[in-house]
Design an enzyme around this catalytic site. Sequence first.
Site, mmCIF file in Angstrom:
data_model
loop_
_atom_site.group_PDB
_atom_site.id
_atom_site.type_symbol
_atom_site.label_atom_id
_atom_site.label_comp_id
_atom_site.label_asym_id
_atom_site.label_seq_id
_atom_site.Cartn_x
_atom_site.Cartn_y
_atom_site.Cartn_z
ATOM 1 N N SER A 143 0.923 -1.250 -0.073
ATOM 2 C CA SER A 143 0.128 0.051 -0.191
ATOM 3 C C SER A 143 0.931 1.222 0.201
ATOM 4 C CB SER A 143 -1.059 -0.099 1.229
ATOM 5 O OG SER A 143 -2.087 1.068 1.087
ATOM 6 N N ASP A 295 -3.548 5.876 -4.018
ATOM 7 C CA ASP A 295 -2.453 5.387 -3.228
ATOM 8 C C ASP A 295 -1.651 4.401 -4.083
ATOM 9 O OD1 ASP A 295 -3.989 3.015 -3.044
ATOM 10 O OD2 ASP A 295 -3.319 2.756 -0.878
ATOM 11 N N ASP A 297 -1.327 0.805 -4.612
ATOM 12 C CA ASP A 297 -2.138 0.302 -5.136
ATOM 13 C C ASP A 297 -3.309 0.387 -5.554
ATOM 14 O OD1 ASP A 297 -2.540 0.195 -2.563
ATOM 15 O OD2 ASP A 297 -3.370 -2.009 -2.307
ATOM 16 N N ASP A 299 -6.248 1.215 -4.393
ATOM 17 C CA ASP A 299 -7.503 0.791 -3.466
ATOM 18 C C ASP A 299 -7.942 2.019 -2.471
ATOM 19 O OD1 ASP A 299 -5.256 0.669 -1.507
ATOM 20 O OD2 ASP A 299 -6.120 -1.082 -0.599
#
Length: 552
Positions: A143, A295, A297, A299
């Site tokens: 993340s 962010d 990744d 999500d």
Amino acid sequence: MKGCLATMDKELWIERANDSLVKHFYEQQSDIEQREGFESKLTFGTAGIRGKFGLGEGRLNKFTIEKLALGLARYLNAQTNSPTIVIHYDIRHLSTEFAQIIANVLANHQITVYLPDTYKTTPELSFAVRNLNTTAGIMITASHNPKDYNGIKVYGSDGAQLSTDASELASRYIEEVGDPLQIDIPISKQNTSYIKPFPKSVTDDYMKHIQNMIGYIPKSDLQVVFTSLHGTSVPIVPELLQSLNFNQFNLVEAQCKPDPNFSSVQSANPEDHRAFDQAVELANKSHADLLISTDPDADRLGIAERDAHGHITYFNGNQIGALLLNYRIQQTSQLRHRLMIQSIVSSELTKSLARYNNVEYKEVLTGFKFIAQEIRQLDDHQNMIFAFEESYGFLSEPFVRDKDAVQIVPLIIKYASELKLYGKTLKDELEQIYQTVGRHEDTLFSHTLEGFEGKKKINAIMTKFRSNPPQEIQGLKVKAIEDYLTSEVYHLDKDTTSQINSPKSNVIRVLFDEGFIALRPSGTEPKIKLYVSLKCPNFDDVAQKINAMIFS
């Protein structure tokens, strides 16, 4: 004797450093950081594994990844015959290499693996598991953690992160593997045939689901600035916007190139206003209205708004949640039995908005997998219109079972574009929500309390609220104390107790007529968080005083 064994263990690891993939990271670490790798073990928890690169069982390296993969292979083969899995990975250091290692180990155990040839977002992984009907999924990401971190998240066949019970079972299989330096992974051409190319049709289907959800974005003069913070949301987000005939956006070019060092940001976290610095510069030059960041990744996302005078308004996760819920309520007025899901530490504002619009709401523990479990248990007649966590994670439609910034980007743009046609802004809309249901405000205090004394203080704070709950806090009368560790609610006004139907978690929530505060220690770090969600005059002052009272 124990010290001698530790020294021998360290020497064995150093002998294998050249094969570890992480020698460079290890050599850059301080003596303390190096030692921590040999004195601890990575543990597979409810969110998988996350950690720093380095040598030892407490760090991510080729050998600990092989151990994890071997344990997961045994776990999957114990669950079903001929298991299948899809693996996605982000732009971080060693994400590609870890993906290939895991794929090889799983293929060696006759598990069919779908492996893309480039990085992907976390929501795409969740969708792919459901689309390909695989037994499981793996996402390699950490993340928004710093550049020397990575992690492995494991998903079940429904596209949600593994449940607590499944995580514990998988963890046992991983631990039974033993010493990662003793693992022998033979690779045969016959077994590599189990590794399949990832079908492009899955990405196409994911895009179609979002296109169908959005429909169209109305024409206005809305201008947008977008940054992926060096992560995975480019190229998919720009391609998605263009497919919806929305081209009025500028990318922060320097930040929209994959970079595992996150070179242009102090923190690749959309919660952090500093992550928007370059986006603000570009917005001022291009006279943009809306700024969006995702962010690494993709999500989670953050948004900010620029007015005609160049003033920037940053929205927190609860405010974004309220705006999106408000829009989804408008969009779904024809539906009956509507439902919104949020975490127990998310705002009173969204609950009030749901009640006002006759939308049912449910609260779950922190962690989007609990939201996914709630979605899985929905009755056929229930319509989930929105789910979110205050930590900037949102979901509009459940064809994905995790936070999904990719589907939210065009949704928030469509909302802002509609408002622009009426000469309004998202800030105006939030003010209208406050006028309708009251000015519920939220803030978060995070305290790091290191060492034994810190742990003792955290335990003492939690024990005090459990054994001797206050009657009032800063003039706010306490109605009830919810203890998610004992699954009990103590109703102070009635002097009675009732049960909470929820998995156990070390969280205490104190309820008032004006809202709540919640205390939540971290399970892995020496941290405790205080959430404050209240409708009261002088909110900032009251919140600061509550924080000082608890942590003085």
